[in-house]
Design an enzyme around this catalytic site. Structure first.
Site, PDB file in Angstrom:
ATOM      1  N   VAL A 440      50.488 -51.855  51.258  1.00 28.25           N
ATOM      2  CA  VAL A 440      51.234 -51.300  50.119  1.00 28.25           C
ATOM      3  C   VAL A 440      50.821 -49.854  49.873  1.00 28.25           C
ATOM      4  O   VAL A 440      51.659 -48.971  49.650  1.00 28.25           O
ATOM      5  CB  VAL A 440      50.998 -52.148  48.851  1.00 28.25           C
ATOM      6  CG1 VAL A 440      51.622 -51.465  47.629  1.00 28.25           C
ATOM      7  CG2 VAL A 440      51.577 -53.535  49.022  1.00 28.25           C
ATOM      8  N   GLU A 445      56.326 -45.063  50.079  1.00 29.91           N
ATOM      9  CA  GLU A 445      57.692 -45.178  49.577  1.00 29.91           C
ATOM     10  C   GLU A 445      58.055 -44.010  48.658  1.00 29.91           C
ATOM     11  O   GLU A 445      59.220 -43.790  48.348  1.00 29.91           O
ATOM     12  CB  GLU A 445      57.897 -46.509  48.839  1.00 29.91           C
ATOM     13  CG  GLU A 445      57.024 -46.726  47.619  1.00 29.91           C
ATOM     14  CD  GLU A 445      55.720 -47.456  47.954  1.00 29.91           C
ATOM     15  OE1 GLU A 445      55.107 -47.989  47.047  1.00 29.91           O
ATOM     16  OE2 GLU A 445      55.341 -47.461  49.138  1.00 29.91           O
ATOM     17  N   ASP A 487      80.983 -11.436  51.210  1.00 32.81           N
ATOM     18  CA  ASP A 487      82.176 -10.673  50.864  1.00 32.81           C
ATOM     19  C   ASP A 487      81.776  -9.537  49.928  1.00 32.81           C
ATOM     20  O   ASP A 487      80.694  -9.558  49.336  1.00 32.81           O
ATOM     21  CB  ASP A 487      83.189 -11.559  50.133  1.00 32.81           C
ATOM     22  CG  ASP A 487      84.003 -12.398  51.100  1.00 32.81           C
ATOM     23  OD1 ASP A 487      83.979 -12.092  52.296  1.00 32.81           O
ATOM     24  OD2 ASP A 487      84.650 -13.367  50.654  1.00 32.81           O
ATOM     25  N   GLU A 562      95.860  -7.118  41.978  1.00 32.53           N
ATOM     26  CA  GLU A 562      97.196  -7.157  41.390  1.00 32.53           C
ATOM     27  C   GLU A 562      97.148  -6.917  39.883  1.00 32.53           C
ATOM     28  O   GLU A 562      97.993  -6.208  39.330  1.00 32.53           O
ATOM     29  CB  GLU A 562      97.855  -8.499  41.689  1.00 32.53           C
ATOM     30  CG  GLU A 562      98.188  -8.714  43.158  1.00 32.53           C
ATOM     31  CD  GLU A 562      99.132  -9.889  43.351  1.00 32.53           C
ATOM     32  OE1 GLU A 562     100.208  -9.862  42.731  1.00 32.53           O
ATOM     33  OE2 GLU A 562      98.784 -10.803  44.103  1.00 32.53           O
ATOM     34  N   THR A 729      83.886  -7.433  54.955  1.00 34.38           N
ATOM     35  CA  THR A 729      84.938  -7.138  53.987  1.00 34.38           C
ATOM     36  C   THR A 729      86.222  -6.725  54.683  1.00 34.38           C
ATOM     37  O   THR A 729      86.212  -6.283  55.834  1.00 34.38           O
ATOM     38  CB  THR A 729      84.482  -6.018  53.028  1.00 34.38           C
ATOM     39  OG1 THR A 729      85.525  -5.710  52.108  1.00 34.38           O
ATOM     40  CG2 THR A 729      84.124  -4.750  53.787  1.00 34.38           C
ATOM     41  N   GLY A 730      87.332  -6.854  53.966  1.00 34.50           N
ATOM     42  CA  GLY A 730      88.621  -6.409  54.481  1.00 34.50           C
ATOM     43  C   GLY A 730      88.907  -4.964  54.151  1.00 34.50           C
ATOM     44  O   GLY A 730      89.913  -4.414  54.602  1.00 34.50           O
ATOM     45  N   ARG A 778      87.263  -3.994  57.569  1.00 38.40           N
ATOM     46  CA  ARG A 778      88.589  -4.361  58.058  1.00 38.40           C
ATOM     47  C   ARG A 778      88.530  -5.630  58.911  1.00 38.40           C
ATOM     48  O   ARG A 778      89.162  -5.743  59.944  1.00 38.40           O
ATOM     49  CB  ARG A 778      89.196  -3.212  58.871  1.00 38.40           C
ATOM     50  CG  ARG A 778      89.820  -2.135  58.022  1.00 38.40           C
ATOM     51  CD  ARG A 778      91.046  -2.657  57.294  1.00 38.40           C
ATOM     52  NE  ARG A 778      91.560  -1.671  56.332  1.00 38.40           N
ATOM     53  CZ  ARG A 778      91.677  -1.877  55.032  1.00 38.40           C
ATOM     54  NH1 ARG A 778      91.311  -3.031  54.513  1.00 38.40           N
ATOM     55  NH2 ARG A 778      92.172  -0.962  54.234  1.00 38.40           N
ATOM     56  N   ASP A 803      86.419 -16.691  50.000  1.00 41.70           N
ATOM     57  CA  ASP A 803      87.260 -17.085  48.869  1.00 41.70           C
ATOM     58  C   ASP A 803      88.672 -17.475  49.279  1.00 41.70           C
ATOM     59  O   ASP A 803      89.378 -18.134  48.529  1.00 41.70           O
ATOM     60  CB  ASP A 803      87.325 -15.969  47.824  1.00 41.70           C
ATOM     61  CG  ASP A 803      87.836 -14.660  48.409  1.00 41.70           C
ATOM     62  OD1 ASP A 803      88.181 -14.645  49.610  1.00 41.70           O
ATOM     63  OD2 ASP A 803      87.885 -13.655  47.678  1.00 41.70           O
ATOM     64  N   ASN A 899      48.130 -46.349  44.015  1.00 42.34           N
ATOM     65  CA  ASN A 899      49.428 -46.258  44.695  1.00 42.34           C
ATOM     66  C   ASN A 899      50.521 -45.795  43.731  1.00 42.34           C
ATOM     67  O   ASN A 899      51.383 -44.992  44.091  1.00 42.34           O
ATOM     68  CB  ASN A 899      49.784 -47.623  45.283  1.00 42.34           C
ATOM     69  CG  ASN A 899      51.069 -47.588  46.097  1.00 42.34           C
ATOM     70  OD1 ASN A 899      51.160 -46.891  47.100  1.00 42.34           O
ATOM     71  ND2 ASN A 899      52.075 -48.321  45.652  1.00 42.34           N
TER      72      ASN A 899
END
Length: 1137
Positions: A440, A445, A487, A562, A729-730, A778, A803, A899
């Protein structure tokens, strides 16, 4: 088809439709962008037509077992949930027709295909019958219903339910108790304790005793062991119950998201749990469909239904009005699909649909109800389970050897043993109990419990710090991350964008008039009506953002780029109402933002005749598509010369170097739509790639997106922690470099590269440049995925943020995928392991810290556990063999208490240490570093040497040192009590030592922030004091406790663990490693022989017909290397300690 609300609300749609013809010509679908091409050649026979009618009559009959869904008391609506369910599983056009098509469904649900549900609805406005909804019957009067001022949507929720699944039935506590007890070792110990208790009771109450002799109390030990077993089982069960509750709360949070719906004619965001039957729901690329419904209208909507139906191809959706016309005119039904299935993903297009089934009635809800599964074990949990098996084998071997040694001694001494049979039986049971108790103690455990607690604690705290963990293994893996690909927009920057500069022909403006001589307000006052109209069309109509309300004021909701442009139009270009502007423009076609083309577009029919294509997107990419330039005032065009192109590129470069995102606006006018040079997709719609050339350049604007406060410092912390941060990144290369420099990502000697250039490299060239690559500008989502795969091939552990829908492959490919909670699409969130609730890079550093804290917590507990294991097993073994009565220094009940300390209390204390900033002052461990490091082995070995020396000194020489006459049973009991007390105090002080895994000395660092640790330590001390004073009989120690001197001895011996740990830390690691290499070889060989023996013995008791891989004993050395993910865990399973 009627015009109405689209994903961008209030867009007017060209509804001209050709008359149906029976001639042998195929009607062109290009005149109507929504229409599915139908060939009159595929005629429908009369038999087919009659079948369709017959199908309509039987289409709404309940399937066996679903009759309850068709009966709803006091239903004011025309349809029951069961009737609406017949639209799906499988998709049924006859059911659609039988319900009266979209108009019948909307009428029956008392909703509107344009304005949606009323936000003021409580009770249903009226009582509508099936015939009234489907056939427009008027002979029955509609019953107006009184409004009692009840809860919002009371009747609708009563009939169709909420969009929530009933909570999973939790495992009852009694079941968890049984699961905790259902362990072979504990059952054997219980049987042994019961036999011992029975023999003790017989000894006390059944046997005769000489007059005046004390009453035997042998039964107390058996009872104490039984009580100890009950405590261990209850503590384990309660921990499991708390863990389950924590993960239920986590899962509820994980599924929560916001959905765009139209109510009372306005687009609003609501929780996915608040979506109701009859709601008008908007779809955009990347959305995961929340509920079942019927498609109203949209632009080229295609859905991936593979997760819901198994259909691998994207399904193009057909507007309901077209479907109904085709059914009524008995046209071919091929390709007609107005059904929107929950769980599907929107690949392309924008549109709206009406919800018909929510919650348990929806397709996805039914699937989820049928496949609810338990939480999967993480790689670390699995590996610790393997380690627990390995330690258990060693402990079991020691217990087995001890049992047989003591058994042989017991049998050998029977010839001269004058004890009664009962006393002999009791002595044998004592031997068995000691052996089983060692098992034991040896079985750790607490190992799986420690990692479970650490994960539960970490995920709960991470959620408070804006990290929603979707996949538990990501918590472990993040701690060892070596690379982060982030990003820019919204993650490194605030995503609060503002238009601050622009150039249109010869006119330009800037935030400060010192730069261009023209302010934004001054520029806007000189914009001509024609230019203003084109600007509003480019900004307001070519957009998927919409007006919403936040804290009582009107705001724009949608992409931050936007909304920045819309704010410009509202503040300076006379945009009064976004819905009104869209109503005034007749949209023929829309192309949502395409990450591969870096642009979005819309086609409008002009009032003066002709058509206008407006496009906005990445400025230098759009410039490459242009061959003409417009005069800003008159819109007259002229060829774009080489000098003019170079001047525009210079302007774009200047804006980008100021860390501005540059957005280009281009357009083209056509006499007809589609234009003569247009190409078409397989579905008959215009292929926009074919017309994105020879366009007219209108202008470029610069949008400022400030770097988030704290990001440069967070990047420095990541770099200090040995993690390389790269920006993917774009944006164009100048903007990317400027922002990366500001964020401390780009440094001297680093490489900045564009995606198209990167993807042309060979693998060898990539591997050469990647270590120095700091910025990838890009870039497309595919570039990001390739970068992640190459980094993994270079043995890096990669975290990546994303994203968009197209980021899903990169998020899946990474070891840890981070999606954005605010700006991320649902597909991206589904592909990720962790969701950043605030889209902030600093939250990634928080995840890094907590990931390391989880791994550290497990290692701390492991170091403590193995130390106690080795000490307790060796101590019990040696002293039991040495003792004349074959009793160990630590009795069975005492070992069970130890224990409990090391398995449960220590797991709770060490698993809840929150991370400090200093956790980042070290490099990542890497995937190949063993879980038990050289420094840990050094501390384990050193502490074992001290503890065994101290206890053996007390056991063998304690009587002489302390002046006790051990022939006196009371004095011997006092010494046994001091040994037990000293042993426990050594464990208490060693818990503090194990708060550090390195060779640094401050073991109290951050302890004031972990109140749980303090509470656990105080609890252990309190229980130990109570045991010493009142547990004499049960724990076989001195009744009434020990005196002050004996307490001092116990505490001082325990406290010396701390200065001894300091001495161990000063012992050089390389010296210890060299010694361990020499002395460890025999131990490994012995372990392998023991493993083979355990396997052989275990095979005798294993059932041949069943196979449980988890119970198979593995002979090889335990795999305990931290692995990054499931894929690589298989590769690393052969790694050894």
């Amino acid at each position: 088809m009627e015009s109405g609300k689209l994903a961008p609300p209030n867009l007017q749609v060209n509804t001209r439709q050709r008359a149906l013809s029976n001639t042998d010509t195929i009607s062109s679908s290009t005149s109507d962008p929504f229409r599915t091409p139908v060939s009159p050649l595929s005629e429908v026979s009369p038999s087919n037509a009659s079948t369709a009618v017959n199908d309509s009559e039987t289409a709404l009959l309940p399937d066996p077992g679903t009759e309850g869904d068709f009966k709803v008391d006091n239903n004011p609506f025309a349809f029951s949930p069961g009737q609406l369910n017949k639209l799906f599983n499988p998709k049924s056009l006859p059911a659609f027709q039988a319900l009266g098509g979209l108009q019948g469904i909307a009428h029956g649900l008392q909703s509107d295909t344009h304005t949606g549900l009323s936000i003021d609805e409580a009770a249903a406005p009226q009582q509508i019958t099936f015939d009234q909804a489907v056939h427009g019957a008027t002979n029955d009067k509609k019953t107006e219903r009184s409004h009692s001022g009840g809860q919002p949507f009371e009747d609708r929720i009563h009939v169709y339910g909420r969009n929530v699944l009933p909570p999973k039935k939790p495992t009852p506590l009694w079941r968890l108790v049984w699961n905790a007890y259902n362990d072979t070792v504990l059952i054997v110990l219980t049987v042994a304790a019961a036999i011992s208790l029975a023999l003790g009771l017989y000894e006390t109450f059944g046997a005769e005793h000489p007059p005046g002799s004390p009453t035997p109390v042998d039964w107390v030990e058996g009872l104490a062991i039984c009580i100890a077993i009950v405590i261990v089982v209850l503590v384990t069960a309660v921990n499991d119950w708390q863990k389950e509750q924590a993960f239920v709360r986590l899962n509820a949070k994980k599924e929560e998201r916001e959905i765009k719906v139209t109510r009372s004619g306005k687009a609003i965001m609501i929780s996915v749990y608040d979506v109701l039957v009859g709601d008008i729901i908007h779809m955009e690329p990347g959305d995961v469909i929340p509920v079942d419904g019927i498609f109203i209208e949209g632009h080229d909507v295609k859905c991936d239904e593979s997760s819901a139906t198994g259909e691998s191809d994207a399904i193009r959706k057909t507007p309901s009005s077209m479907v109904m016309k085709a059914l009524e005119n008995c046209q071919s039904q091929k390709g007609l699909d107005p059904f929107i299935i929950s769980g599907a993903k929107v690949n392309e297009g924008v549109g709206t649909y009406m919800a018909t089934s929510v919650g348990v009635h929806s397709s996805f809800g039914k699937i989820m109800m049928s496949v609810r599964t338990e939480m999967e074990a993480t790689p670390l949990q699995e590996k610790l389970g393997g380690l627990a098996v390995a330690i258990s084998k060693i402990g079991s071997a020691a217990a087995g050897i001890l049992f047989f040694i003591l058994l042989f001694r017991f049998v050998g001494g029977l010839s001269g043993d004058n004890r009664t049979p009962t006393e002999k039986g009791s002595a044998f049971m004592d031997i068995l109990i000691v052996a089983v108790t060692i098992i034991v103690v040896a079985v750790p455990e607490g190992l799986p419990l420690a990692v479970t607690l650490a994960l539960a604690f970490a995920t709960t705290r991470m959620l408070k710090e804006n990290n929603l963990v979707r996949v538990l293994r990501a918590c472990e893996t993040m701690g060892n991350a070596t690379a982060i690909c982030s990003d820019k927009t919204g993650t490194l920057t605030t995503n609060k964008m503002t238009v601050v500069a622009g150039k249109f022909g010869t006119a330009s403006f800037a935030q400060s008039d010192t730069e261009t001589g023209t302010t934004l307000a001054s520029w806007a006052s000189n914009v001509t009506p024609a230019a203003k109209e084109l600007l509003v069309q480019s900004i307001a109509i070519n957009s998927t953002a919409f007006e919403g309300e936040e804290e009582g004021r009107q705001v724009f909701v949608g992409s931050k780029t936007e909304t920045a442009l819309l704010q410009l139009a509202k503040d300076h270009l006379g945009l009064l109402s976004l819905p009104e502007a869209r109503d005034n423009g007749e949209v023929v076609h829309m192309m949502p933002f395409d990450s591969s083309k870096k642009c979005m577009a819309a086609v409008l029919k002009l009032k003066t005749g002709g058509y206008r294509l407006v496009v906005k997107g990445a400025s230098e990419i759009l410039l490459g598509m242009c061959s003409e330039q417009a005069n800003f005032k008159t819109l007259e065009t002229e060829p774009l010369s080489g000098e003019g192109r170079q001047a525009l590129l210079s302007t774009i470069g200047e804006l980008a170097n100021k860390s501005l995102r540059t957005i280009g606006l281009v357009y083209q006018e056509y006499a007809q739509w589609p234009p003569a040079n247009a190409k078409f997709t397989e579905t008959g719609s215009v292929d926009f790639a074919s017309i994105l050339s020879d366009l007219t350049f209108f202008g470029v604007v610069g949008i400022q997106d400030p770097v988030r406060p704290g990001v440069p410092e967070a990047v420095r912390k990541a770099q200090g922690a040995g993690v390389t941060v790269r920006m993917v990144t774009g944006d164009n290369i100048q903007t990317a470099r400027a922002i990366a420099t500001e964020c401390n990502i780009y440094t001297e000697g680093g490489v900045v590269m564009e995606g198209p250039e990167f993807r042309r490299l060979s693998e060898a060239e990539m591997d050469e440049v990647i270590p120095r690559l700091q910025v990838l500008a890009r870039s497309s989502p595919e570039d990001k995925r390739v970068l992640v795969m190459r980094l993994k091939a270079l043995n890096e552990i990669v975290a990546v943020t994303g994203d968009g829908t197209n980021d899903a492959p990169a998020l899946k490919a990474a070891n840890i995928g981070f999606s954005m909670g605010i700006s991320g699409t649902e597909v991206a969130k589904e592909a990720s392991a962790i969701i950043l609730m605030d889209d902030n890079f600093t939250s990634i550093i928080t995840a890094l810290m907590w990931g390391r804290a989880v791994n550290d917590a497990v290692q701390k507990f492991l170091q403590f556990q193995i130390t106690v294991n080795i000490t307790a097993v060796l101590l019990a073994f040696v002293t039991a063999v040495y003792d004349d009565e074959m009793k160990p220094a630590l009795k069975a009940v005492q070992l069970l208490w130890v224990n409990l300390i090391m398995d449960t209390f220590a797991a709770l204390a060490l698993a809840t240490d929150p991370p400090t900033e200093r956790i980042l002052n070290r490099p990542p461990q890497g995937r190949d570093k063993p879980l038990i490091t050289t420094t840990m082995w050094k501390q384990i070995t050193g502490q074992n040497i001290y503890k065994l020396t101290a206890i053996f000194l007390l056991y063998f020489a304690g009587g002489d040192i302390l002046g006790y006459d051990l022939s006196d049973p009371n004095k011997k009991l006092e010494l046994d009590t001091v040994i037990f007390n000293s042993f426990v105090w050594m464990q208490i002080f060693n818990i503090f030592n194990n708060r550090r895994l390195d060779n640094k000395l401050n073991i109290f660092e951050g302890i004031h922030r972990n109140h749980f640790f303090t509470f656990i330590v105080v609890l252990i001390i309190g229980l130990q004091v109570m045991i010493i004073f009142v547990g004499g009989r049960a724990f076989e120690i001195k009744p009434g406790g020990i005196d002050g001197t004996q307490w001092a001895i116990s505490i001082i011996i325990g406290f010396l663990c701390i200065p001894w740990a300091v001495a161990i830390k000063y012992f050089p690691d390389p010296w210890f490693a060299a010694i361990a290499h020499v002395t460890g070889t025999p131990v490994v060989i012995a372990y392998r022989w023991i493993g083979k023996g355990c396997s052989a013995i275990g095979s005798l008791f294993r059932k041949k017909k069943t196979h449980d891989p988890e119970k198979d004993v593995v002979v090889t050395t335990p795999p305990i290397v931290v692995v990054d993910d499931a894929a690589s865990s298989q590769e690393k399973d052969r790694s050894q300690v």
